[in-house]
Design an enzyme around this catalytic site. Sequence first.
Site: not given
Length: 324
Positions: A43, A115-116, A271, A299
Amino acid sequence: MPDLYPLTEPSAQGLLEVGDGNAIHWEVSGAPDGKPALVVHGGPGSGLNAGNRRYFDPDRYRLVLFDQRGCGRSRPHAADPATGLEHNTTAHLIADMERLREHLGIEQWLLYGGSWGSTLILAYAQAHPERVSEIVICGVTMTRPEETDWLYRGVGRFVPGAWEAFRDALPPEDRNGDLVAAYSRLLNSADAAVRTKAARDWATWEDAVIAHESLGKPNAYTDRPDDALMAFTRITAHYFAHDAFLEDGRLLRDADRLAGIPGVLIHGRLDLGSPLKTAWELAQAWPEAELTVVQESGHTGSPAMREAVFAAIERFAGADERGQ
């Protein structure tokens, strides 16, 4: 592509009070005496994905998933404009993870995310290295200012039309400044119509960034339900406007705190939003980490990326503490 495990249902779940009026949703599945593992979602503000359970052997892992503050089934929800974000920072999320570990009586756990989620994993592991047995990251980010600037400005050179639309959705006085901070202000506007449009414009840009990935899912962001979309955009802009509440470069500088923790870093060469450089730099600074570059993946992943994640989690399933 190996067969993943069948999707299992949680054996226990609940809301854990973590302070500041917040309660985080958590759920546990798998073997009660299995190897503890925690999935840290991306996120920020995306909420947990139950499908991640399929990577973990339910006979060998005791798997924990949770919704970070303000999203998913955690309360209060950031889709509500009355929900303040002043108590939603990286330090708060690290403390929440520790409180959850203690609540569940876990001494050490494997951390998996991307990711986050990878930024939060690294921040937690550097704060509490003794609580981490192994780390598996898919899509490495450290949410440094240069990474955020690339994602919301630099990538525009590849998709100039979509980027200009993203920029021009802002008031004229904000178009040449900090775009992320400007969107964060709109997403916290007292006007519901302004908030809704800003969320939709932000998500449209996120979709455009991954549109180059032939294996990506179309409209992955804009197809989210309204409340989930608002929480995601509002929380993401909040974190990114504040550089993830981390000193610039700290996660790379303090990578020596990960010494002794086996890690697998899996990153797509294609990505566009999170270029390979970040994963490469982290692998150089963390000797116990091995970097797997998936040639055809962006990604949003690919079958080969899922296979690499599955293989790493399978390998650690039988490992003792600290991967021995």
